[in-house]
Design an enzyme around this catalytic site. Sequence first.
Site, short mmCIF file in Angstrom:
data_model
loop_
_atom_site.label_atom_id
_atom_site.label_comp_id
_atom_site.label_asym_id
_atom_site.label_seq_id
_atom_site.Cartn_x
_atom_site.Cartn_y
_atom_site.Cartn_z
N SER A 22 0.84 -1.21 0.00
CA SER A 22 0.00 0.00 0.00
C SER A 22 0.87 1.25 0.00
CB SER A 22 -0.90 0.01 1.24
OG SER A 22 -1.83 -1.02 1.16
N ARG A 129 -14.42 -7.13 -10.16
CA ARG A 129 -14.50 -6.43 -8.86
C ARG A 129 -15.26 -5.11 -9.03
NH1 ARG A 129 -8.71 -6.65 -6.09
NH2 ARG A 129 -9.94 -5.85 -4.34
N ASP A 321 -7.01 -7.56 5.14
CA ASP A 321 -6.22 -8.48 4.31
C ASP A 321 -5.69 -9.67 5.10
OD1 ASP A 321 -6.67 -6.88 2.13
OD2 ASP A 321 -4.79 -5.78 2.31
N ARG A 352 -12.83 -14.19 -0.58
CA ARG A 352 -11.93 -14.75 0.45
C ARG A 352 -12.67 -15.44 1.58
NH1 ARG A 352 -7.24 -10.11 0.39
NH2 ARG A 352 -6.21 -10.93 -1.46
N ARG A 394 -3.06 -14.18 -1.15
CA ARG A 394 -3.18 -14.35 0.31
C ARG A 394 -3.73 -15.73 0.68
NH1 ARG A 394 -1.09 -9.74 1.65
NH2 ARG A 394 -1.80 -7.87 0.60
C1 S3P Z 1 -5.65 -1.24 0.11
C2 S3P Z 1 -6.87 -1.16 0.71
C3 S3P Z 1 -7.70 -2.32 1.02
C4 S3P Z 1 -6.89 -3.61 0.99
C5 S3P Z 1 -6.00 -3.69 -0.21
C6 S3P Z 1 -5.03 -2.53 -0.23
C7 S3P Z 1 -4.92 0.00 -0.19
O1 S3P Z 1 -8.72 -2.43 0.05
O2 S3P Z 1 -7.74 -4.72 1.02
O3 S3P Z 1 -5.27 -4.89 -0.22
O4 S3P Z 1 -3.71 -0.04 -0.46
O5 S3P Z 1 -5.54 1.07 -0.17
P1 S3P Z 1 -10.12 -1.60 0.16
O6 S3P Z 1 -9.80 -0.17 0.03
O7 S3P Z 1 -10.94 -2.12 -0.98
O8 S3P Z 1 -10.68 -1.96 1.49
#
Ligand code: S3P
Length: 441
Positions: A22, A129, A321, A352, A394
């Site tokens: 992230s 998605r 996650d 998941r 994951r």
């Molecule tokens: C992320 C936010 C999360 C997470 C993803 C990474 C990010 O998703 O599940 O693996 O880097 O902003 P969501 O914003 O859909 O919750």
Amino acid sequence: MIKSVRKAQKVQGTISLPGDKSISHRAMLLNSISDGSATVSNFCQGDDRKAMLNCLTGLGINIQKIQTDDSQHEDDTFLVKGQGIHNLSNPEKILDAGNSGTTFRLVSGLLATQPFESTITGDNSLQNRPMDRIINPLRKMGAQITGANNSSFAPIKIYGGNLSGIEYIMPIASAQVKSCIMIAGLKASGATTIIQPEFSRDHTERMLKAMGADITIDNLSIKIKPSNLSALDILVPGDISGAAFWMVLASCHSNASIILKKVGLNPSRTGVIEALRMMGANIKLSNINEEAGEPYGDIKIQSSDLNGIIIEGELIPKVIDEIPILSLAACFANGKTIIKDAGELRVKESDRISATVDGLSKLGADIKESSDGIIINGTKKLIGARVDSFDDHRIAMTMGIAGLLSSGVTEINRADANMISYPDFWQQLSNLTIKPANNVS
Ligand code: S3P
């Protein structure tokens, strides 16, 4: 690829994690639209890395891998020549975010600021998605967006520019969505206010602040005004989502001690530590420091006796996650663990909830799914079997750790899904475990 994993007799070692995914994505994207050049080191690894780099270079950004004196960061240090947000090129090709939801949603926010038409797509999983969560606010700001066959799914075509600030009440807690809107807000006229239903990871807010953006945060509300960004050198901390696999392994194994070096400890991401500690895990933090507004430190985890807990509400965005691997921890806990309010898991790289339940029940767990979560009765025993990753990184890695804790042999189908975020995972797993003979093949 099918990977066979046998039970580990002992688990011991020290691990350096790949850069947090992230933070890496944000570091690369925000530096690309800043004024000046910056280095990003310990940049994340795997196919998601390529996705972000391809999209940004497709927009004309100059990003180059550079040599460093530090042998640990040979392959993961980049020089980004920021071009300011006004100087991106109209891409010649469709931008491809691959499997990466973060790349797709953050880059879409950037495309919405540009006065040209572009198209962004992704792989099969990403094309299924939901994208209405970014299309709706970006349209409200003035971007013209069309989804595939007029749907709200990728590929999406964006004609941007001329955006106006909005006040947006987010229907779901999502860091990707709020980041997409914040990036668009950097070039909208007037202020953009985002009101979150719950806290989610705040890396974008921290980085924007560190780069000089006009951003104010008041509890769940974020206000951003049009801003120019200053380039910022960033050494990305280790990925706590990758660290979670080793934390659960050491917590559940009866003869384990693992040290994880320089792991990101942003409080909006440490839900996995909170949840494991609530279960009774033995986790110690040390050498805490900060880099570009992000805390990090070392984590030591040793064997422990876990108890079942309820994981719900505000904790969910902080462990979103890590729920597959926490479900494995629950199999080795005393009593029941209930995970709820986690319906978002159904729209990740795979569903998941069902992927986790499918794999762990094949290994003999007492586990069932609910509409928005998972219920597990800890039996403290799993038996090796053939399981599948559903092409989800994951899930592949959760099943790998399950194999080290299960009797007999666990075979993981499509185990190479780890390449999305953690290419060294299987090698590190092998290095860390002392086994009867050859426990990974
Ligand atoms: C992320 C936010 C999360 C997470 C993803 C990474 C990010 O998703 O599940 O693996 O880097 O902003 P969501 O914003 O859909 O919750």
